[in-house]
Design a protein around this motif. Structure first.
Motif, PDB file in Angstrom:
ATOM      1  N   LYS A  90      -1.490  -6.173  -8.911  1.00  0.00           N
ATOM      2  CA  LYS A  90      -1.061  -4.644  -9.370  1.00  0.00           C
ATOM      3  C   LYS A  90       0.235  -4.644 -10.086  1.00  0.00           C
ATOM      4  O   LYS A  90       0.153  -3.499 -10.801  1.00  0.00           O
ATOM      5  CB  LYS A  90      -0.647  -4.217  -7.724  1.00  0.00           C
ATOM      6  CG  LYS A  90      -0.601  -2.828  -7.489  1.00  0.00           C
ATOM      7  CD  LYS A  90      -0.701  -2.269  -6.036  1.00  0.00           C
ATOM      8  CE  LYS A  90      -0.780  -0.942  -6.028  1.00  0.00           C
ATOM      9  NZ  LYS A  90      -0.694  -0.476  -4.671  1.00  0.00           N
ATOM     10  N   GLU A 136      -4.474   6.813  -5.064  1.00  0.00           N
ATOM     11  CA  GLU A 136      -3.004   7.056  -4.882  1.00  0.00           C
ATOM     12  C   GLU A 136      -2.747   7.740  -3.556  1.00  0.00           C
ATOM     13  O   GLU A 136      -1.650   7.447  -3.265  1.00  0.00           O
ATOM     14  CB  GLU A 136      -2.395   7.833  -6.136  1.00  0.00           C
ATOM     15  CG  GLU A 136      -2.615   7.377  -7.343  1.00  0.00           C
ATOM     16  CD  GLU A 136      -1.741   6.202  -7.648  1.00  0.00           C
ATOM     17  OE1 GLU A 136      -0.804   6.187  -6.800  1.00  0.00           O
ATOM     18  OE2 GLU A 136      -1.943   5.245  -8.467  1.00  0.00           O
ATOM     19  N   LYS A 175      -1.170  11.778 -11.429  1.00  0.00           N
ATOM     20  CA  LYS A 175      -0.118  10.998 -12.382  1.00  0.00           C
ATOM     21  C   LYS A 175      -0.549  10.888 -13.886  1.00  0.00           C
ATOM     22  O   LYS A 175      -1.355  10.240 -13.966  1.00  0.00           O
ATOM     23  CB  LYS A 175       0.192   9.634 -11.703  1.00  0.00           C
ATOM     24  CG  LYS A 175       0.841   9.728 -10.620  1.00  0.00           C
ATOM     25  CD  LYS A 175       1.338   8.533  -9.759  1.00  0.00           C
ATOM     26  CE  LYS A 175       2.076   8.461  -8.578  1.00  0.00           C
ATOM     27  NZ  LYS A 175       2.573   7.184  -7.899  1.00  0.00           N
ATOM     28  N   GLU A 222       3.580   1.571  -1.971  1.00  0.00           N
ATOM     29  CA  GLU A 222       4.174   1.537  -3.438  1.00  0.00           C
ATOM     30  C   GLU A 222       5.350   1.132  -3.134  1.00  0.00           C
ATOM     31  O   GLU A 222       6.199   1.387  -3.653  1.00  0.00           O
ATOM     32  CB  GLU A 222       3.796   2.803  -4.185  1.00  0.00           C
ATOM     33  CG  GLU A 222       2.461   3.283  -4.145  1.00  0.00           C
ATOM     34  CD  GLU A 222       1.781   2.309  -5.123  1.00  0.00           C
ATOM     35  OE1 GLU A 222       0.589   2.307  -4.800  1.00  0.00           O
ATOM     36  OE2 GLU A 222       2.359   1.984  -5.952  1.00  0.00           O
ATOM     37  N   ARG A 223       5.735  -0.109  -2.364  1.00  0.00           N
ATOM     38  CA  ARG A 223       7.066  -0.350  -2.245  1.00  0.00           C
ATOM     39  C   ARG A 223       7.089  -2.136  -2.453  1.00  0.00           C
ATOM     40  O   ARG A 223       7.254  -2.861  -1.693  1.00  0.00           O
ATOM     41  CB  ARG A 223       7.709  -0.091  -0.834  1.00  0.00           C
ATOM     42  CG  ARG A 223       7.732   1.440  -0.611  1.00  0.00           C
ATOM     43  CD  ARG A 223       7.979   1.832   0.758  1.00  0.00           C
ATOM     44  NE  ARG A 223       9.146   1.416   1.475  1.00  0.00           N
ATOM     45  CZ  ARG A 223       9.231   1.401   2.855  1.00  0.00           C
ATOM     46  NH1 ARG A 223       8.525   2.405   3.312  1.00  0.00           N
ATOM     47  NH2 ARG A 223      10.351   1.078   3.120  1.00  0.00           N
ATOM     48  N   PRO A 224       6.555  -2.367  -3.715  1.00  0.00           N
ATOM     49  CA  PRO A 224       6.382  -3.746  -4.149  1.00  0.00           C
ATOM     50  C   PRO A 224       7.589  -4.747  -3.740  1.00  0.00           C
ATOM     51  O   PRO A 224       7.407  -5.929  -3.493  1.00  0.00           O
ATOM     52  CB  PRO A 224       5.845  -3.906  -5.435  1.00  0.00           C
ATOM     53  CG  PRO A 224       6.524  -2.489  -6.009  1.00  0.00           C
ATOM     54  CD  PRO A 224       6.400  -1.656  -4.889  1.00  0.00           C
ATOM     55  N   ASP A 284       0.886  -1.284   0.104  1.00  0.00           N
ATOM     56  CA  ASP A 284      -0.196   0.105  -0.033  1.00  0.00           C
ATOM     57  C   ASP A 284       0.929   1.187   0.011  1.00  0.00           C
ATOM     58  O   ASP A 284       0.307   2.508  -0.487  1.00  0.00           O
ATOM     59  CB  ASP A 284      -0.991  -0.080   1.204  1.00  0.00           C
ATOM     60  CG  ASP A 284      -1.946  -1.026   1.299  1.00  0.00           C
ATOM     61  OD1 ASP A 284      -2.276  -1.691   2.243  1.00  0.00           O
ATOM     62  OD2 ASP A 284      -2.642  -1.127   0.013  1.00  0.00           O
ATOM     63  N   GLU A 303      -0.119   7.775 -16.365  1.00  0.00           N
ATOM     64  CA  GLU A 303      -1.406   6.785 -15.763  1.00  0.00           C
ATOM     65  C   GLU A 303      -2.583   7.041 -16.135  1.00  0.00           C
ATOM     66  O   GLU A 303      -3.536   6.103 -16.606  1.00  0.00           O
ATOM     67  CB  GLU A 303      -1.002   6.339 -14.168  1.00  0.00           C
ATOM     68  CG  GLU A 303       0.225   5.584 -14.033  1.00  0.00           C
ATOM     69  CD  GLU A 303       1.443   6.408 -13.833  1.00  0.00           C
ATOM     70  OE1 GLU A 303       1.370   7.665 -14.046  1.00  0.00           O
ATOM     71  OE2 GLU A 303       2.610   5.713 -13.743  1.00  0.00           O
TER      72      GLU A 303
END
Length: 648
Positions: free
Chosen positions: A270, A507, A514, A232-234, A230, A517
């Motif tokens: 994702k 986001e 963004k 954004e650090r996959p 969540d 996207e």
């Protein structure tokens, strides 16, 4: 901590039982995840064989029955409950209130995972007076889980705080780690991902200090991975999920494995890896069915529904999501997850054209969220968190004062200096408290404003979706072509604005959009609307660029109009072709280009349609203090230049 008991009988040969041994007349038992982490696949089978060799009057028998039942809940809930009920029967016959209480805590934990929330709460509350306070943290942890599953996050935080209080009072790092883990999950459910990650990492640090990688350590690894997704650090998230899965497979933690594969499915979805996501979702379902846990089965089907939604197979997604709801029923206690299922189901219905059903599902999702995220729960958690922080600071100050007292006794010569230092520290502490109070007040106000702004974007997005659904329903009833075209154009414009607010809401950045996207999503939507995905290639050739919402909406509407016009007029007779969009920032200006390789604009050819689209583009260009040029070679190319301080 090893348990020893003197026996007046000869036990059978203990070579087969690695955890229970008779040595020199004493019975030795190694508790799993206390004395050892040797929890292999045959551990429970060995305990099952050993327990029937232990006399019923031995206190060790109740302990082993409790351990078998508690750890069997990771593999088979029904078997686990049978052993706990056997232990309770024997404890009550012996009037052993201590083990009756311990067994009731395990019974409550199992009933919770069998979705018997009311019964679990009753059993846990009955056990409170039967066990000493120093060991009550597991009881309060499970009570916290009960209220969390009921959607009462404020009450859940109260019991997590009780677990922390007991852990700090008795110096029990396992209890403190459990409290931090539970709190991290509650913060995550509120959307406070940074706070969730902070508490999750604190919990893992304490678990690792113990040196025993148990069930709760494994679950916390999964939680931290989810928080990183969540945030954004996959790549970091994937490491935690893989570690969690390794432990789960090593020890047979079916519930944790199901949890982890659900999270992996969501992460792979994702990242656009739908095939792997589908496999992860099915693996999660397999473990959930092995455990026979309705909650995990429901979430596994939800993960599969999300995979198919994102990959565009809306009908299959709807089947999975409807099965998810059927698994637990519409009155399921955990309204948070039920709201997520309805949110995904709304997307599925909308994806294959059932707009009325989509609207009903969306409203149901909103109703469930409102029941969970109440203002009262938010205030309650914030108050408890503040009290907890203050208590921890006070404990730190007391420890410092004790050290100062010891120094004053040992070093009389420095009494005067120490007194001055204490006064200075006291004054500095008062200043610190005032600044901290002011900082906390500002932070709280900022959080409230951010929450309200996010809620506004969410509501705007929902209202625009409702308008889009109503327009779709109206379009289906219009037979006059020109009027139908006008309504369809209006529909795409509303969707364009709605996608902006959806981007802001999802986001977490409530000011900037963004654009790359957004253009990709807008292009896919318009191609789907015109049924042109198979013959028109759409591309966005630009670097990442963020604009605030005041510039993003008019630019989005301009691009919406130009793409729509290209699809309507540039490729007659179902011709193939391509459309390209780019937006760059350079020298204090924004440069927008929308081009196609269609038939181009014929000179002196009369305006097609109503002409409203051209008027709208002209009006929006002037609004952004811009200018437009048209190149009519090998297709059509529109170029715009906007002054940045106006456009952004």
């Amino acid at each position: 901590m090893k348990k020893f008991f003197l026996l007046s009988f000869i036990l059978i040969s203990t070579s087969g039982f690695a955890q229970i041994e008779l040595r020199n007349g004493f019975f030795q038992y190694k508790e799993v995840f206390v004395d050892t982490d040797d929890f292999q696949s045959d551990y429970l089978e060995k305990l099952e064989k050993a327990v029937y060799e232990i006399p019923k009057d031995s206190p060790l028998r109740l302990q082993v029955l409790n351990d078998i039942g508690y750890y069997y809940h990771t593999r088979n809930l029904n078997v686990a409950l049978d052993y706990i009920e056997l232990g309770l029967e024997e404890a009550r016959k012996k009037k052993d209130f201590y083990w009756e209480g311990r067994l009731m805590v395990s019974q409550g934990a199992i009933l919770l995972r069998m979705e018997e929330l009311q019964l679990a709460e009753y059993v846990l509350r009955e056990a409170i007076l039967k066990i000493p306070e120093s060991e009550a943290w597991l009881l309060y942890t499970n009570l916290s889980y009960v209220y969390e599953r009921k959607g009462l996050l404020g009450e859940a935080f109260v019991y997590a705080s009780k677990t922390l209080e007991i852990g700090e009072k008795y110096g029990d790092n396992k209890a403190i780690a459990m409290a931090y883990s539970d709190m991290s999950n509650l913060f995550w459910k509120q959307g406070k991902f940074d706070a969730a990650l902070n508490y999750g990492l604190k919990s893992l640090e304490l678990f690792e200090k113990r040196g025993l990688k148990d069930l709760d350590y494994d679950f916390t690894l999964h939680l931290v991975g989810q928080f990183l997704v969540d945030l954004e650090r996959p790549k970091q998230a994937l490491q935690y999920f893989q570690h969690s899965a390794q432990l789960g497979e090593r020890y047979g933690f079916y519930n944790n494995l199901s949890d982890t594969f659900i999270a992996l499915a969501n992460l792979q979805t994702k990242m656009g890896d739908y095939a792997e996501a589908q496999l992860s979702g099915l693996e999660a379902l397999r473990y959930a069915e092995l455990l026979n846990n309705e909650f995990m089965i429901m979430r596994s089907y939800m993960a599969l529904g999300k995979v198919n939604n994102d990959s565009g197979d809306y009908l299959q997604a709807a089947n999975f999501l409807e099965t998810s709801i059927d698994a637990v029923g519409e009155n399921f206690g955990d309204k948070f997850y039920l709201s997520l299922v309805y949110e995904e189901l709304s997307k599925s219905y909308e994806g294959y054209g059932e707009f009325q059903m989509a609207l009903v599902a969306s409203r149901k999702s909103d109703e469930l969220r409102k029941e969970v995220f109440t203002g009262e729960a938010e205030k309650q958690i914030a108050l408890l968190q503040t009290e907890m922080d203050v208590t921890q600071k006070e404990n730190t100050i007391k420890l410092q004062e004790a050290k100062l007292d010891s120094q004053r006794i040992l070093q009389i010569f420095y009494r005067t200096l120490a007194g001055v230092l204490i006064i200075i520290l006291f004054l500095l502490y008062r200043v610190f408290l005032r600044k901290k109070k002011y900082s906390t007040l500002l932070e709280k106000k900022n959080e409230e404003k951010e929450f309200l702004l996010k809620e506004i974007h969410h509501r705007v997005k929902n209202n625009l979706e409702t308008i889009s659904s109503l327009l779709t329903l109206q379009i289906a009833k219009i037979e006059e072509p020109k009027l139908r075209q006008i309504m369809e154009e209006t529909y795409t414009r509303v969707q364009s604005m709605g996608m902006i607010h959806l981007s802001l809401y999802k986001e977490g950045n409530l000011k900037d959009v963004k654009m790359k996207e957004f253009f990709k999503g807008l292009g896919r939507f318009i191609l789907d609307t015109f049924d042109a995905s198979g013959r028109i290639k759409f591309s966005v050739e630009m670097n990442s660029l963020e604009l605030d919402v005041e510039a993003a909406i008019p630019i989005g509407l301009i691009v919406n109009e130009l793409i729509s016009n290209s699809l309507k007029y540039a490729f007659p007779n179902q011709q193939t072709g391509q459309i390209c969009v780019s937006l760059v920032e350079k020298g204090g200006s924004l440069f927008l280009k929308v081009s196609d390789d269609g038939i181009g604009i014929v000179e002196n050819y009369p305006v097609q349609g109503t002409g409203f689209g051209r008027e709208l583009i002209s009006l929006l260009t002037r609004q952004l203090d811009g200018k437009m040029t048209l190149v009519n070679e090998s297709g059509t190319e529109f170029n715009f230049e906007f002054v940045l301080n106006k456009a952004a």
